[in-house]
Motif scaffolding. Sequence first.
Motif, PDB file in Angstrom:
ATOM      1  N   MET A   1       0.822  -1.195   0.000  1.00  0.00           N
ATOM      2  CA  MET A   1       0.000   0.000   0.000  1.00  0.00           C
ATOM      3  C   MET A   1       0.865   1.258   0.000  1.00  0.00           C
ATOM      4  O   MET A   1       0.397   2.314  -0.426  1.00  0.00           O
ATOM      5  CB  MET A   1      -0.921   0.002   1.214  1.00  0.00           C
ATOM      6  N   GLY A   2       2.095   1.154   0.503  1.00  0.00           N
ATOM      7  CA  GLY A   2       2.985   2.311   0.554  1.00  0.00           C
ATOM      8  C   GLY A   2       3.240   2.871  -0.827  1.00  0.00           C
ATOM      9  O   GLY A   2       3.531   2.142  -1.765  1.00  0.00           O
ATOM     10  N   GLY A   3       3.114   4.150  -0.988  1.00  0.00           N
ATOM     11  CA  GLY A   3       3.312   4.798  -2.271  1.00  0.00           C
ATOM     12  C   GLY A   3       2.030   4.918  -3.073  1.00  0.00           C
ATOM     13  O   GLY A   3       1.887   5.802  -3.903  1.00  0.00           O
ATOM     14  N   ASN A   4       1.084   4.008  -2.837  1.00  0.00           N
ATOM     15  CA  ASN A   4      -0.212   4.064  -3.532  1.00  0.00           C
ATOM     16  C   ASN A   4      -1.271   4.769  -2.696  1.00  0.00           C
ATOM     17  O   ASN A   4      -2.187   5.371  -3.248  1.00  0.00           O
ATOM     18  CB  ASN A   4      -0.709   2.650  -3.873  1.00  0.00           C
ATOM     19  N   LEU A   5      -1.153   4.657  -1.380  1.00  0.00           N
ATOM     20  CA  LEU A   5      -2.123   5.269  -0.466  1.00  0.00           C
ATOM     21  C   LEU A   5      -1.403   6.194   0.505  1.00  0.00           C
ATOM     22  O   LEU A   5      -0.227   5.985   0.815  1.00  0.00           O
ATOM     23  CB  LEU A   5      -2.858   4.185   0.346  1.00  0.00           C
ATOM     24  N   ALA A   6      -2.131   7.195   0.981  1.00  0.00           N
ATOM     25  CA  ALA A   6      -1.574   8.092   1.997  1.00  0.00           C
ATOM     26  C   ALA A   6      -1.378   7.318   3.292  1.00  0.00           C
ATOM     27  O   ALA A   6      -2.106   6.358   3.584  1.00  0.00           O
ATOM     28  CB  ALA A   6      -2.512   9.269   2.225  1.00  0.00           C
ATOM     29  N   THR A   7      -0.378   7.712   4.069  1.00  0.00           N
ATOM     30  CA  THR A   7      -0.113   7.020   5.340  1.00  0.00           C
ATOM     31  C   THR A   7      -1.321   7.060   6.259  1.00  0.00           C
ATOM     32  O   THR A   7      -1.590   6.084   6.952  1.00  0.00           O
ATOM     33  CB  THR A   7       1.087   7.651   6.074  1.00  0.00           C
ATOM     34  N   ASN A   8      -2.061   8.164   6.242  1.00  0.00           N
ATOM     35  CA  ASN A   8      -3.272   8.241   7.072  1.00  0.00           C
ATOM     36  C   ASN A   8      -4.299   7.199   6.664  1.00  0.00           C
ATOM     37  O   ASN A   8      -4.977   6.616   7.509  1.00  0.00           O
ATOM     38  CB  ASN A   8      -3.902   9.636   6.998  1.00  0.00           C
ATOM     39  N   THR A   9      -4.403   6.940   5.365  1.00  0.00           N
ATOM     40  CA  THR A   9      -5.343   5.920   4.875  1.00  0.00           C
ATOM     41  C   THR A   9      -4.914   4.537   5.350  1.00  0.00           C
ATOM     42  O   THR A   9      -5.741   3.731   5.788  1.00  0.00           O
ATOM     43  CB  THR A   9      -5.418   5.955   3.334  1.00  0.00           C
ATOM     44  N   ILE A  10      -3.628   4.277   5.282  1.00  0.00           N
ATOM     45  CA  ILE A  10      -3.110   2.980   5.745  1.00  0.00           C
ATOM     46  C   ILE A  10      -3.389   2.816   7.241  1.00  0.00           C
ATOM     47  O   ILE A  10      -3.860   1.753   7.677  1.00  0.00           O
ATOM     48  CB  ILE A  10      -1.596   2.859   5.444  1.00  0.00           C
ATOM     49  N   GLU A  11      -3.127   3.875   8.026  1.00  0.00           N
ATOM     50  CA  GLU A  11      -3.391   3.809   9.469  1.00  0.00           C
ATOM     51  C   GLU A  11      -4.873   3.612   9.752  1.00  0.00           C
ATOM     52  O   GLU A  11      -5.244   2.865  10.664  1.00  0.00           O
ATOM     53  CB  GLU A  11      -2.871   5.063  10.161  1.00  0.00           C
ATOM     54  N   THR A  12      -5.728   4.257   8.978  1.00  0.00           N
ATOM     55  CA  THR A  12      -7.180   4.093   9.157  1.00  0.00           C
ATOM     56  C   THR A  12      -7.582   2.649   8.885  1.00  0.00           C
ATOM     57  O   THR A  12      -8.387   2.066   9.619  1.00  0.00           O
ATOM     58  CB  THR A  12      -7.954   5.047   8.227  1.00  0.00           C
ATOM     59  N   LEU A  14      -5.652   0.020   9.145  1.00  0.00           N
ATOM     60  CA  LEU A  14      -5.125  -0.801  10.233  1.00  0.00           C
ATOM     61  C   LEU A  14      -6.015  -0.714  11.474  1.00  0.00           C
ATOM     62  O   LEU A  14      -6.255  -1.728  12.142  1.00  0.00           O
ATOM     63  CB  LEU A  14      -3.684  -0.392  10.570  1.00  0.00           C
ATOM     64  N   ARG A  15      -6.515   0.493  11.761  1.00  0.00           N
ATOM     65  CA  ARG A  15      -7.438   0.634  12.903  1.00  0.00           C
ATOM     66  C   ARG A  15      -8.722  -0.149  12.659  1.00  0.00           C
ATOM     67  O   ARG A  15      -9.277  -0.758  13.577  1.00  0.00           O
ATOM     68  CB  ARG A  15      -7.742   2.110  13.167  1.00  0.00           C
ATOM     69  N   GLY A  16      -9.198  -0.161  11.421  1.00  0.00           N
ATOM     70  CA  GLY A  16     -10.399  -0.932  11.088  1.00  0.00           C
ATOM     71  C   GLY A  16     -10.180  -2.430  11.272  1.00  0.00           C
ATOM     72  O   GLY A  16     -11.030  -3.137  11.814  1.00  0.00           O
ATOM     73  N   LEU A  20     -12.072  -4.806  13.991  1.00  0.00           N
ATOM     74  CA  LEU A  20     -12.770  -6.024  13.566  1.00  0.00           C
ATOM     75  C   LEU A  20     -12.313  -7.220  14.403  1.00  0.00           C
ATOM     76  O   LEU A  20     -13.146  -8.011  14.866  1.00  0.00           O
ATOM     77  CB  LEU A  20     -12.508  -6.285  12.082  1.00  0.00           C
ATOM     78  N   HIS A  21     -11.028  -7.320  14.638  1.00  0.00           N
ATOM     79  CA  HIS A  21     -10.524  -8.419  15.453  1.00  0.00           C
ATOM     80  C   HIS A  21     -10.972  -8.286  16.910  1.00  0.00           C
ATOM     81  O   HIS A  21     -11.369  -9.266  17.538  1.00  0.00           O
ATOM     82  CB  HIS A  21      -8.990  -8.494  15.357  1.00  0.00           C
ATOM     83  N   ARG A  22     -10.916  -7.052  17.436  1.00  0.00           N
ATOM     84  CA  ARG A  22     -11.354  -6.828  18.819  1.00  0.00           C
ATOM     85  C   ARG A  22     -12.825  -7.194  19.006  1.00  0.00           C
ATOM     86  O   ARG A  22     -13.204  -7.780  19.998  1.00  0.00           O
ATOM     87  CB  ARG A  22     -11.140  -5.360  19.204  1.00  0.00           C
ATOM     88  N   SER A  23     -13.652  -6.821  18.027  1.00  0.00           N
ATOM     89  CA  SER A  23     -15.084  -7.102  18.155  1.00  0.00           C
ATOM     90  C   SER A  23     -15.385  -8.595  18.095  1.00  0.00           C
ATOM     91  O   SER A  23     -16.435  -9.040  18.546  1.00  0.00           O
ATOM     92  CB  SER A  23     -15.882  -6.361  17.079  1.00  0.00           C
ATOM     93  N   ASN A  24     -14.473  -9.379  17.528  1.00  0.00           N
ATOM     94  CA  ASN A  24     -14.633 -10.838  17.496  1.00  0.00           C
ATOM     95  C   ASN A  24     -13.785 -11.528  18.560  1.00  0.00           C
ATOM     96  O   ASN A  24     -13.596 -12.746  18.510  1.00  0.00           O
ATOM     97  CB  ASN A  24     -14.266 -11.371  16.101  1.00  0.00           C
ATOM     98  N   PHE A  25     -13.280 -10.721  19.506  1.00  0.00           N
ATOM     99  CA  PHE A  25     -12.483 -11.233  20.624  1.00  0.00           C
ATOM    100  C   PHE A  25     -11.264 -12.021  20.162  1.00  0.00           C
ATOM    101  O   PHE A  25     -10.909 -13.049  20.725  1.00  0.00           O
ATOM    102  CB  PHE A  25     -13.358 -12.085  21.565  1.00  0.00           C
ATOM    103  N   LEU A  26     -10.625 -11.489  19.118  1.00  0.00           N
ATOM    104  CA  LEU A  26      -9.422 -12.110  18.571  1.00  0.00           C
ATOM    105  C   LEU A  26      -8.241 -11.153  18.741  1.00  0.00           C
ATOM    106  O   LEU A  26      -8.430  -9.933  18.765  1.00  0.00           O
ATOM    107  CB  LEU A  26      -9.608 -12.420  17.080  1.00  0.00           C
ATOM    108  N   PRO A  27      -7.036 -11.680  18.829  1.00  0.00           N
ATOM    109  CA  PRO A  27      -5.877 -10.790  18.910  1.00  0.00           C
ATOM    110  C   PRO A  27      -5.674 -10.067  17.574  1.00  0.00           C
ATOM    111  O   PRO A  27      -5.885 -10.649  16.508  1.00  0.00           O
ATOM    112  CB  PRO A  27      -4.711 -11.739  19.223  1.00  0.00           C
ATOM    113  N   SER A  28      -5.278  -8.811  17.632  1.00  0.00           N
ATOM    114  CA  SER A  28      -5.123  -8.014  16.416  1.00  0.00           C
ATOM    115  C   SER A  28      -3.752  -8.245  15.790  1.00  0.00           C
ATOM    116  O   SER A  28      -2.726  -8.108  16.464  1.00  0.00           O
ATOM    117  CB  SER A  28      -5.294  -6.532  16.733  1.00  0.00           C
ATOM    118  N   PRO A  29      -3.727  -8.559  14.488  1.00  0.00           N
ATOM    119  CA  PRO A  29      -2.429  -8.721  13.820  1.00  0.00           C
ATOM    120  C   PRO A  29      -1.730  -7.371  13.605  1.00  0.00           C
ATOM    121  O   PRO A  29      -0.539  -7.334  13.308  1.00  0.00           O
ATOM    122  CB  PRO A  29      -2.794  -9.359  12.481  1.00  0.00           C
TER     123      PRO A  29
END
Length: 174
Positions: A1-12, A14-16, A20-29
């Motif tokens: 994604m680097g170079g194709n997307l803004a860093t803020n988009t990548i961070e957003t 990653l937060r999503g 998603l993992h938290r809501s399913n009670f799974l560890p986040s990668p």
Amino acid sequence: MGGNLATNTIETRLRGIAELHRSNFLPSPTTHRLVELALKAVKRRYGTMTKQAPPLGKEEVLNAISELGTSRINLRDKALLWIATDSWCRASEIVAFRVRDLQRQIDGSSLLYIARSKTDPFYEGAFAFLSARGTEAVLQWIKEAGLRDDDPIITKSQRGGCALRSTQQLSPES
């Protein structure tokens, strides 16, 4: 994604993924050290600067005000723009102003009393400046809308609603 997307988009994204993992009670990668290092490398290589439109300057705001007509909604919008550009108040403070908060000065300008503010945790109050032209626009709106002392200055208005008296306060999101 680097170079194709803004860093803020990548961070957003990653937060999503993390949520998603938290809501399913799974560890986040996304907390894995390799993900952190990859994001750091993208930031270092492509930067983190965001593309943002420049803010409106005083000249652009004055041009916008001069383009407004004399209809009911335009008078309200002129008053709103003058309050915003002169006082530098937040939206929540602007919609909270009451007619009684307008204190006229000898030179034609006014002071607006700010009863509550985000930066005033003890509600001591403060004053904001309103130029003579801004005061004139606000007074014209108050007269047009038939507002009383306890009414909010910035109210809802409908096009062609001159016969209606609507003193419902706008929300900051409006």
